[in-house]
Design a protein around this motif. Structure first.
Motif, PDB file in Angstrom:
ATOM      1  N   MET A   1       0.852  -1.170   0.000  1.00  0.00           N
ATOM      2  CA  MET A   1       0.000   0.000   0.000  1.00  0.00           C
ATOM      3  C   MET A   1       0.902   1.238   0.000  1.00  0.00           C
ATOM      4  O   MET A   1       1.862   1.323   0.766  1.00  0.00           O
ATOM      5  N   SER A   2       0.546   2.203  -0.832  1.00  0.00           N
ATOM      6  CA  SER A   2       1.354   3.409  -0.921  1.00  0.00           C
ATOM      7  C   SER A   2       1.145   4.298   0.308  1.00  0.00           C
ATOM      8  O   SER A   2       0.122   4.191   0.982  1.00  0.00           O
ATOM      9  N   PRO A   3       2.118   5.166   0.595  1.00  0.00           N
ATOM     10  CA  PRO A   3       1.963   6.066   1.753  1.00  0.00           C
ATOM     11  C   PRO A   3       0.698   6.935   1.650  1.00  0.00           C
ATOM     12  O   PRO A   3       0.039   7.186   2.664  1.00  0.00           O
ATOM     13  N   HIS A   4       0.370   7.335   0.427  1.00  0.00           N
ATOM     14  CA  HIS A   4      -0.839   8.153   0.246  1.00  0.00           C
ATOM     15  C   HIS A   4      -2.096   7.356   0.614  1.00  0.00           C
ATOM     16  O   HIS A   4      -2.974   7.862   1.304  1.00  0.00           O
ATOM     17  N   ARG A   5      -2.173   6.137   0.175  1.00  0.00           N
ATOM     18  CA  ARG A   5      -3.333   5.284   0.494  1.00  0.00           C
ATOM     19  C   ARG A   5      -3.394   4.973   1.994  1.00  0.00           C
ATOM     20  O   ARG A   5      -4.480   4.895   2.567  1.00  0.00           O
ATOM     21  N   GLU A   6      -2.234   4.761   2.605  1.00  0.00           N
ATOM     22  CA  GLU A   6      -2.208   4.526   4.054  1.00  0.00           C
ATOM     23  C   GLU A   6      -2.729   5.744   4.802  1.00  0.00           C
ATOM     24  O   GLU A   6      -3.501   5.607   5.764  1.00  0.00           O
ATOM     25  N   LEU A   7      -2.330   6.927   4.365  1.00  0.00           N
ATOM     26  CA  LEU A   7      -2.803   8.158   4.980  1.00  0.00           C
ATOM     27  C   LEU A   7      -4.318   8.292   4.817  1.00  0.00           C
ATOM     28  O   LEU A   7      -5.028   8.606   5.771  1.00  0.00           O
ATOM     29  N   GLU A   8      -4.813   8.019   3.618  1.00  0.00           N
ATOM     30  CA  GLU A   8      -6.253   8.077   3.366  1.00  0.00           C
ATOM     31  C   GLU A   8      -7.013   7.098   4.257  1.00  0.00           C
ATOM     32  O   GLU A   8      -8.047   7.439   4.840  1.00  0.00           O
ATOM     33  N   ALA A   9      -6.508   5.885   4.385  1.00  0.00           N
ATOM     34  CA  ALA A   9      -7.168   4.870   5.214  1.00  0.00           C
ATOM     35  C   ALA A   9      -7.177   5.306   6.682  1.00  0.00           C
ATOM     36  O   ALA A   9      -8.188   5.155   7.375  1.00  0.00           O
ATOM     37  N   GLY A  10      -6.071   5.865   7.152  1.00  0.00           N
ATOM     38  CA  GLY A  10      -6.014   6.334   8.530  1.00  0.00           C
ATOM     39  C   GLY A  10      -6.986   7.476   8.777  1.00  0.00           C
ATOM     40  O   GLY A  10      -7.667   7.521   9.808  1.00  0.00           O
ATOM     41  N   LEU A  11      -7.068   8.411   7.843  1.00  0.00           N
ATOM     42  CA  LEU A  11      -8.003   9.533   7.972  1.00  0.00           C
ATOM     43  C   LEU A  11      -9.448   9.053   7.952  1.00  0.00           C
ATOM     44  O   LEU A  11     -10.282   9.543   8.722  1.00  0.00           O
ATOM     45  N   LYS A  12      -9.737   8.089   7.090  1.00  0.00           N
ATOM     46  CA  LYS A  12     -11.100   7.553   7.029  1.00  0.00           C
ATOM     47  C   LYS A  12     -11.469   6.882   8.348  1.00  0.00           C
ATOM     48  O   LYS A  12     -12.564   7.059   8.870  1.00  0.00           O
ATOM     49  N   GLN A  13     -10.521   6.130   8.900  1.00  0.00           N
ATOM     50  CA  GLN A  13     -10.756   5.454  10.175  1.00  0.00           C
ATOM     51  C   GLN A  13     -11.013   6.476  11.291  1.00  0.00           C
ATOM     52  O   GLN A  13     -11.929   6.318  12.098  1.00  0.00           O
TER      53      GLN A  13
END
Length: 59
Positions: A1-13
């Motif tokens: 998973m890319s850093p951008h996608r990880e950031l998005e997933a964390g923000l969504k959570q």
């Protein structure tokens, strides 16, 4: 998973968690106002003055 996608997933959570807290808080506030109304109704039935002012419902 890319850093951008990880950031998005964390923000969504985090956003989902904040929404759950908001729902719980609003539910608790509604229940508090409902209980105040019930107390006032019971006091009225007993011929006593209300304990909670109507202004309490807007705060």
């Amino acid at each position: 998973m890319s850093p951008h996608r990880e950031l998005e997933a964390g923000l969504k959570q985090r956003l989902d968690e904040l929404r759950r807290w908001q729902e719980a808080t609003l539910g608790r506030e509604s229940r508090t106002l409902e209980l105040k109304r019930e107390v006032n109704q019971l006091l009225e039935q007993m011929g006593q003055a209300p304990r909670y002012d109507d202004r309490d419902e807007t705060s």
